[in-house]
Design a protein around this motif. Structure first.
Motif, PDB file in Angstrom:
ATOM      1  N   CYS A  98      -8.573 -19.831  -3.424  1.00 49.05           N
ATOM      2  CA  CYS A  98      -7.368 -18.988  -3.410  1.00 49.05           C
ATOM      3  C   CYS A  98      -7.555 -17.998  -4.550  1.00 49.05           C
ATOM      4  O   CYS A  98      -7.356 -18.355  -5.714  1.00 49.05           O
ATOM      5  N   ALA A  99      -7.950 -16.776  -4.252  1.00 46.76           N
ATOM      6  CA  ALA A  99      -8.320 -15.840  -5.306  1.00 46.76           C
ATOM      7  C   ALA A  99      -7.129 -15.264  -6.049  1.00 46.76           C
ATOM      8  O   ALA A  99      -7.167 -15.106  -7.254  1.00 46.76           O
ATOM      9  N   ALA A 100      -6.051 -14.910  -5.346  1.00 48.30           N
ATOM     10  CA  ALA A 100      -4.900 -14.291  -6.010  1.00 48.30           C
ATOM     11  C   ALA A 100      -3.655 -14.495  -5.171  1.00 48.30           C
ATOM     12  O   ALA A 100      -3.699 -14.453  -3.939  1.00 48.30           O
ATOM     13  N   THR A 101      -2.527 -14.722  -5.842  1.00 49.71           N
ATOM     14  CA  THR A 101      -1.237 -14.867  -5.171  1.00 49.71           C
ATOM     15  C   THR A 101      -0.276 -13.839  -5.750  1.00 49.71           C
ATOM     16  O   THR A 101      -0.193 -13.678  -6.962  1.00 49.71           O
ATOM     17  N   ARG A 102       0.455 -13.136  -4.880  1.00 48.54           N
ATOM     18  CA  ARG A 102       1.466 -12.181  -5.314  1.00 48.54           C
ATOM     19  C   ARG A 102       2.768 -12.479  -4.582  1.00 48.54           C
ATOM     20  O   ARG A 102       2.750 -12.890  -3.426  1.00 48.54           O
ATOM     21  N   ALA A 103       3.897 -12.251  -5.257  1.00 53.63           N
ATOM     22  CA  ALA A 103       5.207 -12.569  -4.683  1.00 53.63           C
ATOM     23  C   ALA A 103       6.122 -11.351  -4.768  1.00 53.63           C
ATOM     24  O   ALA A 103       6.108 -10.613  -5.758  1.00 53.63           O
ATOM     25  N   PHE A 104       6.948 -11.165  -3.713  1.00 50.38           N
ATOM     26  CA  PHE A 104       7.863 -10.036  -3.622  1.00 50.38           C
ATOM     27  C   PHE A 104       9.193 -10.536  -3.056  1.00 50.38           C
ATOM     28  O   PHE A 104       9.205 -11.218  -2.029  1.00 50.38           O
ATOM     29  N   ALA A 105      10.300 -10.197  -3.715  1.00 55.99           N
ATOM     30  CA  ALA A 105      11.608 -10.713  -3.317  1.00 55.99           C
ATOM     31  C   ALA A 105      12.411  -9.669  -2.562  1.00 55.99           C
ATOM     32  O   ALA A 105      12.400  -8.481  -2.903  1.00 55.99           O
ATOM     33  N   SER A 106      13.125 -10.139  -1.531  1.00 53.31           N
ATOM     34  CA  SER A 106      14.043  -9.293  -0.773  1.00 53.31           C
ATOM     35  C   SER A 106      15.231 -10.157  -0.382  1.00 53.31           C
ATOM     36  O   SER A 106      15.141 -10.967   0.548  1.00 53.31           O
ATOM     37  N   GLY A 107      16.355  -9.999  -1.084  1.00 47.34           N
ATOM     38  CA  GLY A 107      17.516 -10.845  -0.813  1.00 47.34           C
ATOM     39  C   GLY A 107      17.189 -12.298  -1.117  1.00 47.34           C
ATOM     40  O   GLY A 107      16.711 -12.628  -2.201  1.00 47.34           O
ATOM     41  N   ASN A 108      17.428 -13.169  -0.133  1.00 44.26           N
ATOM     42  CA  ASN A 108      17.136 -14.586  -0.312  1.00 44.26           C
ATOM     43  C   ASN A 108      15.752 -14.956   0.218  1.00 44.26           C
ATOM     44  O   ASN A 108      15.423 -16.137   0.323  1.00 44.26           O
ATOM     45  N   ARG A 109      14.944 -13.966   0.524  1.00 46.90           N
ATOM     46  CA  ARG A 109      13.622 -14.227   1.102  1.00 46.90           C
ATOM     47  C   ARG A 109      12.538 -13.746   0.142  1.00 46.90           C
ATOM     48  O   ARG A 109      12.642 -12.662  -0.435  1.00 46.90           O
ATOM     49  N   ILE A 110      11.515 -14.564  -0.007  1.00 44.37           N
ATOM     50  CA  ILE A 110      10.377 -14.229  -0.865  1.00 44.37           C
ATOM     51  C   ILE A 110       9.134 -14.127   0.013  1.00 44.37           C
ATOM     52  O   ILE A 110       8.828 -15.052   0.772  1.00 44.37           O
ATOM     53  N   LEU A 157       7.843  -2.738  -3.794  1.00 41.71           N
ATOM     54  CA  LEU A 157       8.881  -1.748  -3.980  1.00 41.71           C
ATOM     55  C   LEU A 157      10.211  -2.375  -3.556  1.00 41.71           C
ATOM     56  O   LEU A 157      10.213  -3.369  -2.809  1.00 41.71           O
ATOM     57  N   PRO A 158      11.363  -1.839  -3.990  1.00 43.46           N
ATOM     58  CA  PRO A 158      12.637  -2.424  -3.566  1.00 43.46           C
ATOM     59  C   PRO A 158      12.796  -2.558  -2.047  1.00 43.46           C
ATOM     60  O   PRO A 158      13.274  -3.595  -1.573  1.00 43.46           O
ATOM     61  N   PRO A 159      12.361  -1.564  -1.229  1.00 46.03           N
ATOM     62  CA  PRO A 159      12.544  -1.731   0.218  1.00 46.03           C
ATOM     63  C   PRO A 159      11.377  -2.343   0.970  1.00 46.03           C
ATOM     64  O   PRO A 159      11.462  -2.576   2.174  1.00 46.03           O
ATOM     65  N   GLY A 160      10.245  -2.606   0.299  1.00 46.79           N
ATOM     66  CA  GLY A 160       9.119  -3.144   1.047  1.00 46.79           C
ATOM     67  C   GLY A 160       7.872  -3.342   0.205  1.00 46.79           C
ATOM     68  O   GLY A 160       7.904  -3.284  -1.024  1.00 46.79           O
ATOM     69  N   ILE A 161       6.747  -3.567   0.901  1.00 47.78           N
ATOM     70  CA  ILE A 161       5.460  -3.820   0.250  1.00 47.78           C
ATOM     71  C   ILE A 161       4.465  -2.761   0.710  1.00 47.78           C
ATOM     72  O   ILE A 161       4.255  -2.574   1.917  1.00 47.78           O
ATOM     73  N   PHE A 162       3.864  -2.072  -0.247  1.00 45.57           N
ATOM     74  CA  PHE A 162       2.846  -1.062   0.030  1.00 45.57           C
ATOM     75  C   PHE A 162       1.494  -1.702  -0.217  1.00 45.57           C
ATOM     76  O   PHE A 162       1.223  -2.177  -1.321  1.00 45.57           O
ATOM     77  N   CYS A 163       0.639  -1.716   0.792  1.00 40.05           N
ATOM     78  CA  CYS A 163      -0.666  -2.366   0.667  1.00 40.05           C
ATOM     79  C   CYS A 163      -1.763  -1.318   0.833  1.00 40.05           C
ATOM     80  O   CYS A 163      -2.056  -0.866   1.950  1.00 40.05           O
ATOM     81  N   LEU A 164      -2.328  -0.905  -0.301  1.00 35.36           N
ATOM     82  CA  LEU A 164      -3.334   0.150  -0.317  1.00 35.36           C
ATOM     83  C   LEU A 164      -4.707  -0.419   0.018  1.00 35.36           C
ATOM     84  O   LEU A 164      -5.170  -1.370  -0.621  1.00 35.36           O
ATOM     85  N   VAL A 165      -5.345   0.157   1.015  1.00 37.15           N
ATOM     86  CA  VAL A 165      -6.663  -0.321   1.432  1.00 37.15           C
ATOM     87  C   VAL A 165      -7.679  -0.024   0.343  1.00 37.15           C
ATOM     88  O   VAL A 165      -7.751   1.095  -0.182  1.00 37.15           O
ATOM     89  N   PHE A 182      11.007  -4.448   4.496  1.00 34.34           N
ATOM     90  CA  PHE A 182      11.770  -5.686   4.403  1.00 34.34           C
ATOM     91  C   PHE A 182      12.839  -5.789   5.495  1.00 34.34           C
ATOM     92  O   PHE A 182      13.095  -6.867   6.028  1.00 34.34           O
ATOM     93  N   ALA A 183      13.487  -4.665   5.801  1.00 34.21           N
ATOM     94  CA  ALA A 183      14.561  -4.689   6.788  1.00 34.21           C
ATOM     95  C   ALA A 183      14.030  -4.923   8.200  1.00 34.21           C
ATOM     96  O   ALA A 183      14.556  -5.753   8.949  1.00 34.21           O
ATOM     97  N   ALA A 184      12.970  -4.197   8.562  1.00 33.31           N
ATOM     98  CA  ALA A 184      12.411  -4.340   9.912  1.00 33.31           C
ATOM     99  C   ALA A 184      11.455  -5.517  10.030  1.00 33.31           C
ATOM    100  O   ALA A 184      11.181  -5.999  11.129  1.00 33.31           O
ATOM    101  N   ARG A 185      10.928  -5.967   8.878  1.00 32.21           N
ATOM    102  CA  ARG A 185       9.964  -7.077   8.835  1.00 32.21           C
ATOM    103  C   ARG A 185       8.732  -6.792   9.694  1.00 32.21           C
ATOM    104  O   ARG A 185       8.248  -7.634  10.456  1.00 32.21           O
ATOM    105  N   THR A 186       8.225  -5.578   9.568  1.00 30.30           N
ATOM    106  CA  THR A 186       7.035  -5.175  10.326  1.00 30.30           C
ATOM    107  C   THR A 186       6.103  -4.384   9.402  1.00 30.30           C
ATOM    108  O   THR A 186       6.539  -3.746   8.438  1.00 30.30           O
ATOM    109  N   TRP A 187       4.809  -4.414   9.730  1.00 34.01           N
ATOM    110  CA  TRP A 187       3.799  -3.632   9.030  1.00 34.01           C
ATOM    111  C   TRP A 187       3.538  -2.348   9.799  1.00 34.01           C
ATOM    112  O   TRP A 187       3.419  -2.371  11.029  1.00 34.01           O
ATOM    113  N   THR A 188       3.422  -1.216   9.090  1.00 34.94           N
ATOM    114  CA  THR A 188       3.123   0.074   9.703  1.00 34.94           C
ATOM    115  C   THR A 188       1.968   0.714   8.951  1.00 34.94           C
ATOM    116  O   THR A 188       2.036   0.858   7.725  1.00 34.94           O
ATOM    117  N   PRO A 189       0.897   1.109   9.650  1.00 37.70           N
ATOM    118  CA  PRO A 189      -0.223   1.756   8.960  1.00 37.70           C
ATOM    119  C   PRO A 189       0.082   3.224   8.687  1.00 37.70           C
ATOM    120  O   PRO A 189       0.918   3.853   9.343  1.00 37.70           O
TER     121      PRO A 189
END
Length: 271
Positions: A98-110, A157-165, A182-189
């Motif tokens: 397990c090389a690295a773990t990162r956590a992001f909070a949105s309301g009651n969901r992590i 970020l407050p509204p979501g997660i940015f994942c830079l390639v 976070f609101a839509a719970r979907t990934w968009t490229p």
């Protein structure tokens, strides 16, 4: 293993200390000084852990490697009673590390990302989980799809997660990313063209405050020590204002943001 020792800094007003102490200056009373209070050590190792705070409660997660598996252990810390509590048994996958773990909070969901390390193929490198703090339950949302032969580095970020390639070789192609809403719970490229299409050696993302909100500063490093910067807005999901600097002829260190929106660059490493 070195344990994490939690200590709490009492928050109370601190009197200003004059730059030059004069006979008329009033010394700080001992009771006005901030003080560290020892707290119960966390029940995890210091390696590969992440934490978030929700409603003054600390949630700590650690990737644990054992018997060719990677397992997530989670704990809840309540500062009032100075108490650590284990969360529901976390998910596990067949991994060698397990090389690295990162956590992001949105309301009651992590949301948590677990990187399996560079030895794993990009298509199967990042795991993506969520934990519900109200129900004490884990879930496995859809993870980001790999773009090419590399994984991506997540930034919260407050509204979501940015994942830079990740960039592995110099390129003039647009930087590519995936964004989890976070609101839509979907990934968009998506992609962002930096430095007017000049060849860049690397690119990284840094959260900065802009006016009353937060945006991402995309930091592209150019050959010869040059820097190109661009602001990415999570609301419009577009790259806005850009600026560049020819550099000093040597590579500067990492960018660091301040609370008032300024960005500084650390000096180069001494030869």
């Amino acid at each position: 293993a070195v344990p994490i020792v939690a200590e709490q800094l009492n928050r109370r007003p601190v009197a200003a200390v004059p730059a030059t102490v004069s006979p008329s200056a009033t010394p700080i009373a001992p009771g006005d000084r901030p003080a560290w209070t020892p707290r119960l050590p966390a029940p995890v190792d210091t390696t590969r852990y992440a934490q978030v705070v929700i409603d003054d409660v600390v949630y700590l997660f650690a990737g644990v490697t054992g018997q060719d598996t990677c397992r997530l252990d989670g704990y809840r810390y309540r500062p009032g009673p100075d108490l650590w509590e284990p969360l529901a048994e976390g998910p596990k996958r067949a991994r060698t590390t397990c090389a690295a773990t990162r956590a992001f909070a949105s309301g009651n969901r992590i949301y948590l990302t677990v990187d399996a390390g560079g030895t794993a193929p990009a298509s199967n490198r990042m795991e993506f989980y969520s934990y519900d703090t109200d129900d004490d339950k884990w879930a496995t949302p859809k993870r980001p799809e790999p773009q090419g032969a590399t994984a991506c580095t997540p930034v919260g970020l407050p509204p979501g997660i940015f994942c830079l390639v990740d960039t592995t070789v110099p390129t003039a192609a647009p930087a590519t990313y995936q964004y989890f809403d976070f609101a839509a719970r979907t990934w968009t490229p998506g992609e962002a063209q930096l430095a007017g299409g000049q060849t860049r050696r690397s690119v990284s993302a840094l959260v900065v405050r802009v006016n009353d909100g937060f945006q991402l500063l995309l930091d592209a490093r150019l050959p010869g020590g040059g820097i190109a910067l661009g602001l990415w807005d999570p609301v419009s999901r577009r790259l806005g204002e850009q600026t560049s600097h020819g550099g000093t002829g040597v590579d500067l260190g990492a960018a660091q943001g301040t609370a008032d929106g300024a960005v500084f660059f650390t000096p180069p490493t001494d030869p």
